[in-house]
Design a protein around this motif. Structure first.
Motif, PDB file in Angstrom:
ATOM      1  N   GLU A 132       0.810  -1.203   0.000  1.00 51.32           N
ATOM      2  CA  GLU A 132       0.000   0.000   0.000  1.00 51.32           C
ATOM      3  C   GLU A 132       0.855   1.270   0.000  1.00 51.32           C
ATOM      4  OE1 GLU A 132      -2.854   1.770   3.299  1.00 51.32           O
ATOM      5  OE2 GLU A 132      -3.572  -0.108   2.451  1.00 51.32           O
ATOM      6  N   ASN A 133       1.959   1.269   0.748  1.00 45.13           N
ATOM      7  CA  ASN A 133       2.796   2.467   0.822  1.00 45.13           C
ATOM      8  C   ASN A 133       4.030   2.381  -0.060  1.00 45.13           C
ATOM      9  OD1 ASN A 133       1.129   3.663   2.752  1.00 45.13           O
ATOM     10  ND2 ASN A 133       2.125   2.542   4.387  1.00 45.13           N
ATOM     11  N   CYS A 134       4.173   1.298  -0.815  1.00 46.05           N
ATOM     12  CA  CYS A 134       5.374   1.147  -1.627  1.00 46.05           C
ATOM     13  C   CYS A 134       5.158   1.706  -3.032  1.00 46.05           C
ATOM     14  CB  CYS A 134       5.786  -0.318  -1.710  1.00 46.05           C
ATOM     15  SG  CYS A 134       4.766  -1.327  -2.779  1.00 46.05           S
ATOM     16  N   SER A 135       6.295   1.880  -3.726  1.00 38.33           N
ATOM     17  CA  SER A 135       6.277   2.319  -5.113  1.00 38.33           C
ATOM     18  C   SER A 135       7.236   1.427  -5.889  1.00 38.33           C
ATOM     19  CB  SER A 135       6.728   3.781  -5.201  1.00 38.33           C
ATOM     20  OG  SER A 135       6.929   4.155  -6.538  1.00 38.33           O
ATOM     21  N   VAL A 136       6.740   0.790  -6.954  1.00 35.05           N
ATOM     22  CA  VAL A 136       7.561  -0.101  -7.770  1.00 35.05           C
ATOM     23  C   VAL A 136       7.416   0.340  -9.221  1.00 35.05           C
ATOM     24  CG1 VAL A 136       7.965  -2.488  -8.472  1.00 35.05           C
ATOM     25  CG2 VAL A 136       7.209  -1.987  -6.143  1.00 35.05           C
ATOM     26  N   ASP A 137       8.571   0.624  -9.861  1.00 31.28           N
ATOM     27  CA  ASP A 137       8.540   1.148 -11.227  1.00 31.28           C
ATOM     28  C   ASP A 137       9.607   0.451 -12.073  1.00 31.28           C
ATOM     29  OD1 ASP A 137       7.817   2.876 -13.357  1.00 31.28           O
ATOM     30  OD2 ASP A 137       9.459   4.227 -12.835  1.00 31.28           O
ATOM     31  N   THR A 138       9.197  -0.172 -13.168  1.00 30.80           N
ATOM     32  CA  THR A 138      10.083  -0.819 -14.123  1.00 30.80           C
ATOM     33  C   THR A 138      10.993  -1.848 -13.447  1.00 30.80           C
ATOM     34  OG1 THR A 138      10.132   1.322 -15.259  1.00 30.80           O
ATOM     35  CG2 THR A 138      11.510  -0.400 -16.152  1.00 30.80           C
ATOM     36  N   CYS A 139      10.382  -2.846 -12.839  1.00 30.26           N
ATOM     37  CA  CYS A 139      11.125  -3.871 -12.096  1.00 30.26           C
ATOM     38  C   CYS A 139      10.642  -5.274 -12.463  1.00 30.26           C
ATOM     39  CB  CYS A 139      10.915  -3.693 -10.586  1.00 30.26           C
ATOM     40  SG  CYS A 139      11.573  -2.161  -9.943  1.00 30.26           S
ATOM     41  N   PHE A 140      11.536  -6.241 -12.238  1.00 30.19           N
ATOM     42  CA  PHE A 140      11.163  -7.642 -12.234  1.00 30.19           C
ATOM     43  C   PHE A 140      11.174  -8.070 -10.780  1.00 30.19           C
ATOM     44  CE2 PHE A 140      13.017  -7.516 -16.556  1.00 30.19           C
ATOM     45  CZ  PHE A 140      11.930  -7.998 -17.254  1.00 30.19           C
ATOM     46  N   VAL A 141      10.015  -8.519 -10.279  1.00 31.01           N
ATOM     47  CA  VAL A 141       9.896  -8.901  -8.873  1.00 31.01           C
ATOM     48  C   VAL A 141       9.350 -10.323  -8.796  1.00 31.01           C
ATOM     49  CG1 VAL A 141       8.847  -8.338  -6.649  1.00 31.01           C
ATOM     50  CG2 VAL A 141       9.478  -6.494  -8.217  1.00 31.01           C
ATOM     51  N   ALA A 142      10.108 -11.213  -8.155  1.00 28.20           N
ATOM     52  CA  ALA A 142       9.680 -12.604  -8.016  1.00 28.20           C
ATOM     53  C   ALA A 142       8.627 -12.718  -6.915  1.00 28.20           C
ATOM     54  CB  ALA A 142      10.883 -13.484  -7.697  1.00 28.20           C
ATOM     55  N   ASP A 143       7.978 -13.864  -6.870  1.00 27.76           N
ATOM     56  CA  ASP A 143       6.956 -14.086  -5.859  1.00 27.76           C
ATOM     57  C   ASP A 143       7.581 -14.188  -4.468  1.00 27.76           C
ATOM     58  OD1 ASP A 143       8.166 -16.514  -6.513  1.00 27.76           O
ATOM     59  OD2 ASP A 143       6.400 -17.671  -5.976  1.00 27.76           O
ATOM     60  N   GLY A 144       6.793 -13.870  -3.456  1.00 23.33           N
ATOM     61  CA  GLY A 144       7.238 -13.973  -2.077  1.00 23.33           C
ATOM     62  C   GLY A 144       7.953 -12.748  -1.551  1.00 23.33           C
ATOM     63  N   GLU A 155       7.781  -2.556   1.135  1.00 21.45           N
ATOM     64  CA  GLU A 155       7.181  -1.381   1.766  1.00 21.45           C
ATOM     65  C   GLU A 155       7.862  -0.094   1.326  1.00 21.45           C
ATOM     66  OE1 GLU A 155       7.525  -2.409   5.952  1.00 21.45           O
ATOM     67  OE2 GLU A 155       5.355  -2.705   5.987  1.00 21.45           O
ATOM     68  N   GLY A 156       9.023  -0.196   0.665  1.00 22.20           N
ATOM     69  CA  GLY A 156       9.784   0.981   0.246  1.00 22.20           C
ATOM     70  C   GLY A 156       9.577   1.281  -1.227  1.00 22.20           C
ATOM     71  N   ASN A 157      10.536   2.013  -1.810  1.00 20.60           N
ATOM     72  CA  ASN A 157      10.477   2.414  -3.210  1.00 20.60           C
ATOM     73  C   ASN A 157      11.534   1.659  -4.003  1.00 20.60           C
ATOM     74  OD1 ASN A 157       8.493   4.465  -2.707  1.00 20.60           O
ATOM     75  ND2 ASN A 157      10.123   5.646  -1.760  1.00 20.60           N
ATOM     76  N   VAL A 158      11.103   1.013  -5.096  1.00 23.40           N
ATOM     77  CA  VAL A 158      12.005   0.215  -5.916  1.00 23.40           C
ATOM     78  C   VAL A 158      11.845   0.648  -7.365  1.00 23.40           C
ATOM     79  CG1 VAL A 158      12.728  -2.118  -6.548  1.00 23.40           C
ATOM     80  CG2 VAL A 158      11.676  -1.713  -4.315  1.00 23.40           C
ATOM     81  N   ARG A 159      12.992   0.910  -8.021  1.00 20.00           N
ATOM     82  CA  ARG A 159      12.939   1.401  -9.401  1.00 20.00           C
ATOM     83  C   ARG A 159      14.050   0.754 -10.223  1.00 20.00           C
ATOM     84  NH1 ARG A 159      14.220   7.551 -11.010  1.00 20.00           N
ATOM     85  NH2 ARG A 159      14.169   7.220 -13.235  1.00 20.00           N
ATOM     86  N   ASP A 160      13.727   0.348 -11.444  1.00 24.93           N
ATOM     87  CA  ASP A 160      14.698  -0.190 -12.405  1.00 24.93           C
ATOM     88  C   ASP A 160      15.556  -1.300 -11.806  1.00 24.93           C
ATOM     89  OD1 ASP A 160      13.806   1.717 -14.269  1.00 24.93           O
ATOM     90  OD2 ASP A 160      15.237   3.195 -13.533  1.00 24.93           O
ATOM     91  N   SER A 161      14.947  -2.261 -11.127  1.00 24.39           N
ATOM     92  CA  SER A 161      15.699  -3.285 -10.412  1.00 24.39           C
ATOM     93  C   SER A 161      15.125  -4.684 -10.645  1.00 24.39           C
ATOM     94  CB  SER A 161      15.698  -2.980  -8.909  1.00 24.39           C
ATOM     95  OG  SER A 161      16.347  -1.749  -8.661  1.00 24.39           O
ATOM     96  N   VAL A 162      15.905  -5.690 -10.229  1.00 25.66           N
ATOM     97  CA  VAL A 162      15.486  -7.083 -10.284  1.00 25.66           C
ATOM     98  C   VAL A 162      15.539  -7.631  -8.867  1.00 25.66           C
ATOM     99  CG1 VAL A 162      15.994  -9.370 -11.186  1.00 25.66           C
ATOM    100  CG2 VAL A 162      16.400  -7.359 -12.613  1.00 25.66           C
ATOM    101  N   LEU A 163      14.416  -8.141  -8.381  1.00 23.32           N
ATOM    102  CA  LEU A 163      14.334  -8.713  -7.040  1.00 23.32           C
ATOM    103  C   LEU A 163      13.975 -10.191  -7.150  1.00 23.32           C
ATOM    104  CD1 LEU A 163      14.154  -5.653  -6.491  1.00 23.32           C
ATOM    105  CD2 LEU A 163      12.556  -6.176  -4.678  1.00 23.32           C
ATOM    106  N   PHE A 164      14.831 -11.037  -6.599  1.00 25.11           N
ATOM    107  CA  PHE A 164      14.584 -12.471  -6.592  1.00 25.11           C
ATOM    108  C   PHE A 164      13.594 -12.809  -5.473  1.00 25.11           C
ATOM    109  CE2 PHE A 164      18.130 -12.031  -9.263  1.00 25.11           C
ATOM    110  CZ  PHE A 164      18.401 -13.216  -9.914  1.00 25.11           C
ATOM    111  N   ARG A 165      13.345 -14.086  -5.234  1.00 23.60           N
ATOM    112  CA  ARG A 165      12.338 -14.522  -4.263  1.00 23.60           C
ATOM    113  C   ARG A 165      12.701 -14.155  -2.833  1.00 23.60           C
ATOM    114  NH1 ARG A 165      10.956 -20.531  -6.583  1.00 23.60           N
ATOM    115  NH2 ARG A 165       9.934 -19.767  -8.442  1.00 23.60           N
ATOM    116  N   GLN A 166      11.649 -13.915  -2.048  1.00 25.55           N
ATOM    117  CA  GLN A 166      11.735 -13.696  -0.607  1.00 25.55           C
ATOM    118  C   GLN A 166      12.588 -12.489  -0.216  1.00 25.55           C
ATOM    119  OE1 GLN A 166       9.695 -15.571   1.230  1.00 25.55           O
ATOM    120  NE2 GLN A 166       9.145 -16.699  -0.601  1.00 25.55           N
ATOM    121  N   VAL A 167      12.587 -11.441  -1.026  1.00 26.73           N
ATOM    122  CA  VAL A 167      13.296 -10.207  -0.683  1.00 26.73           C
ATOM    123  C   VAL A 167      12.354  -9.324   0.131  1.00 26.73           C
ATOM    124  CG1 VAL A 167      14.284  -8.071  -1.620  1.00 26.73           C
ATOM    125  CG2 VAL A 167      14.821 -10.267  -2.678  1.00 26.73           C
TER     126      VAL A 167
END
Length: 87
Positions: free
Chosen positions: A1-13, A17-29
């Motif tokens: 609800e309070n996060c911002s995600v822009d142009t990212c690949f985000v895995a499940d899990g 809560e923060g802001n993520v931009r132009d990044s790749v996040l693997f599982r359980q991050v």
């Protein structure tokens, strides 16, 4: 609800809560409140603490970034943190 995600690949899990931009996040991050991540690769089971700032960073598995930490690299010289480190 309070996060911002822009142009990212985000895995499940992931828990964001923060802001993520132009990044790749693997599982359980986990990205805590007020953390800012830009142009990073973050691998499995990594925790980024509240208010941390990461730019051009590669984090291996099981890394913990403490609240308020700042890791700033460049496109040609990213900051690389090895598996299991606490920074």
């Amino acid at each position: 609800e309070n996060c911002s995600v822009d142009t990212c690949f985000v895995a499940d899990g992931c828990f964001l809560e923060g802001n993520v931009r132009d990044s790749v996040l693997f599982r359980q991050v986990t990205v805590a409140e007020d953390a800012r991540i830009e142009s990073c690769v973050i691998m499995n089971d990594t925790v980024v603490g509240k208010g941390a700032q990461l730019k051009y960073v590669i984090l291996d598995k099981d890394v913990v970034v403490r609240p308020g930490a700042q890791l700033i690299g460049t496109p040609t010289n990213p900051v690389i943190v090895k598996r299991g480190e606490i920074v």
